[in-house]
Design a protein around this motif. Structure first.
Motif, short mmCIF file in Angstrom:
data_model
loop_
_atom_site.label_atom_id
_atom_site.label_comp_id
_atom_site.label_asym_id
_atom_site.label_seq_id
_atom_site.Cartn_x
_atom_site.Cartn_y
_atom_site.Cartn_z
N ALA A 190 24.28 100.08 33.79
CA ALA A 190 25.42 99.88 34.69
C ALA A 190 25.02 99.14 35.95
CB ALA A 190 26.06 101.22 35.04
N SER A 191 23.89 99.48 36.52
CA SER A 191 23.48 98.81 37.76
C SER A 191 23.02 97.37 37.49
CB SER A 191 22.38 99.60 38.46
OG SER A 191 21.24 99.71 37.65
N GLU A 192 22.37 97.14 36.36
CA GLU A 192 21.94 95.78 36.03
C GLU A 192 23.13 94.85 35.83
OE1 GLU A 192 19.84 93.48 32.28
OE2 GLU A 192 19.37 95.59 32.61
N ILE A 193 24.08 95.28 34.99
CA ILE A 193 25.25 94.44 34.73
C ILE A 193 26.14 94.37 35.98
CG2 ILE A 193 27.34 94.20 33.33
CD1 ILE A 193 25.77 95.33 30.99
N GLY A 194 26.23 95.46 36.72
CA GLY A 194 27.02 95.46 37.95
C GLY A 194 26.46 94.50 38.98
N THR A 195 25.15 94.47 39.09
CA THR A 195 24.52 93.52 40.02
C THR A 195 24.78 92.09 39.59
OG1 THR A 195 22.82 95.15 40.54
CG2 THR A 195 22.33 92.85 41.08
N MET A 196 24.76 91.86 38.28
CA MET A 196 25.07 90.52 37.79
C MET A 196 26.52 90.14 38.09
SD MET A 196 23.07 90.45 34.15
CE MET A 196 23.29 88.70 33.90
N ARG A 197 27.41 91.11 38.03
CA ARG A 197 28.81 90.83 38.35
C ARG A 197 28.97 90.54 39.84
NH1 ARG A 197 33.03 88.90 36.06
NH2 ARG A 197 33.01 90.36 34.35
N VAL A 198 28.37 91.34 40.68
CA VAL A 198 28.51 91.19 42.13
C VAL A 198 27.89 89.87 42.61
CG1 VAL A 198 27.74 92.17 44.33
CG2 VAL A 198 28.70 93.64 42.58
N THR A 199 26.77 89.48 42.01
CA THR A 199 26.10 88.24 42.42
C THR A 199 26.64 87.02 41.68
OG1 THR A 199 24.31 88.64 40.84
CG2 THR A 199 23.99 89.42 43.11
N GLU A 200 27.73 87.20 40.95
CA GLU A 200 28.46 86.13 40.26
C GLU A 200 27.67 85.46 39.15
OE1 GLU A 200 29.83 83.55 43.35
OE2 GLU A 200 31.25 85.04 44.12
N GLN A 201 26.68 86.13 38.60
CA GLN A 201 25.94 85.59 37.46
C GLN A 201 26.80 85.61 36.19
OE1 GLN A 201 21.96 87.27 37.04
NE2 GLN A 201 21.96 87.74 39.22
N ILE A 202 27.63 86.65 36.05
CA ILE A 202 28.53 86.73 34.89
C ILE A 202 29.56 85.62 34.96
CG2 ILE A 202 30.27 88.16 33.76
CD1 ILE A 202 28.58 90.59 34.49
N ASP A 203 30.07 85.33 36.15
CA ASP A 203 31.02 84.23 36.31
C ASP A 203 30.37 82.91 35.92
OD1 ASP A 203 32.87 86.05 37.25
OD2 ASP A 203 32.32 85.76 39.35
N ALA A 204 29.10 82.73 36.27
CA ALA A 204 28.39 81.50 35.91
C ALA A 204 28.26 81.36 34.39
CB ALA A 204 27.01 81.47 36.56
N LEU A 205 28.00 82.49 33.71
CA LEU A 205 27.93 82.45 32.24
C LEU A 205 29.27 82.03 31.64
CD1 LEU A 205 25.87 85.69 31.43
CD2 LEU A 205 25.15 83.34 31.06
N GLU A 206 30.35 82.59 32.18
CA GLU A 206 31.67 82.26 31.65
C GLU A 206 32.04 80.81 31.91
OE1 GLU A 206 34.05 85.31 33.42
OE2 GLU A 206 33.39 86.82 31.98
N ILE A 207 31.64 80.26 33.05
CA ILE A 207 31.91 78.86 33.35
C ILE A 207 31.16 77.94 32.37
CG2 ILE A 207 31.45 77.04 35.05
CD1 ILE A 207 32.16 79.12 37.21
N MET A 208 29.96 78.38 31.95
CA MET A 208 29.20 77.58 30.98
C MET A 208 29.73 77.74 29.56
SD MET A 208 25.23 77.87 32.22
CE MET A 208 25.14 79.64 32.22
N GLY A 209 30.76 78.56 29.37
CA GLY A 209 31.36 78.73 28.05
C GLY A 209 30.68 79.79 27.20
N ILE A 210 29.89 80.64 27.80
CA ILE A 210 29.21 81.71 27.06
C ILE A 210 30.05 82.97 27.14
CG2 ILE A 210 27.14 83.16 27.00
CD1 ILE A 210 25.61 80.77 28.19
#
Length: 193
Positions: free
Chosen positions: A52-72
């Motif tokens: 939860a903290s790993e994925i949450g940190t990725m969400r807060v730091t916008e890493q998940i948004d970057a993945l979605e922008i790349m089409g992943i």
């Protein structure tokens, strides 16, 4: 296993109980509940909060948004490997837990005068039901899916900052622990008829 063996030996004082009851009860407690439910409750605190903290940190730091922008597909990319890895590794942990628990009981029998080793080993072997091993592995597999998916959900949908990541991690542990206890009852009813 050592504590179960000690408690069973100290509390079974009836002359009607067979001498091998301590080994039998230690084995069955480890197989039916301890090596799946208690192990997964402990792991929900460690593994669940980490996920939860790993994925949450990725969400807060916008890493998940970057993945979605790349089409992943970010959920598939981040969550599925965690679920599959934990499902593959949980049977190893369950078997290791059973083995170390039975060894703990043997240790008490070998190095104290509470119960003879031969009685303990005979109790472990007496009336062995192979289904109990499969039952505990099936339960642990279900619990592993609960731990990883609940933790991933809380981490994936966190909003805010670092404080919210901590709250999501705590909520993931609480929710997965409650679901483990609930599914423990349901699976016991379904699988042990």
């Amino acid at each position: 296993g050592a504590v179960i063996c000690i408690q069973m030996q100290l509390n079974m004082t009836s002359p009607m109980m067979p001498a091998y009851s301590t080994g039998l009860a230690t084995r069955d407690i480890l197989l039916l509940e301890f090596s799946s439910a208690v192990l997964c409750l402990i792991l929900s605190g460690k593994v669940g909060s980490n996920i939860a903290s790993e994925i949450g940190t990725m969400r807060v730091t916008e890493q998940i948004d970057a993945l979605e922008i790349m089409g992943i597909n970010s959920a598939q990319f981040l969550v599925l490997p965690k679920i599959l890895a934990f499902m593959f590794f949980i049977p190893v942990l369950v078997v290791f837990s059973i083995a170390t628990g039975l060894f703990g009981g043997w240790f008490i029998a070998a190095f104290t005068d509470m119960i003879p080793v031969s009685r303990y080993i005979y109790g472990i072997q007496t009336m062995f039901v192979e289904w109990y091993v499969w039952y505990t592995i099936i339960k642990a597999l279900v619990f592993s899916v609960i731990i990883t998916s609940v933790a991933s959900y809380y981490g994936y949908y966190v909003k805010g900052g670092a404080l919210d990541v901590g709250k999501a991690s705590t909520n993931a542990v609480v929710a997965s622990s409650i679901l483990i206890l609930l599914f423990d009852v349901i699976l016991t009813k379904l699988l042990m008829q």
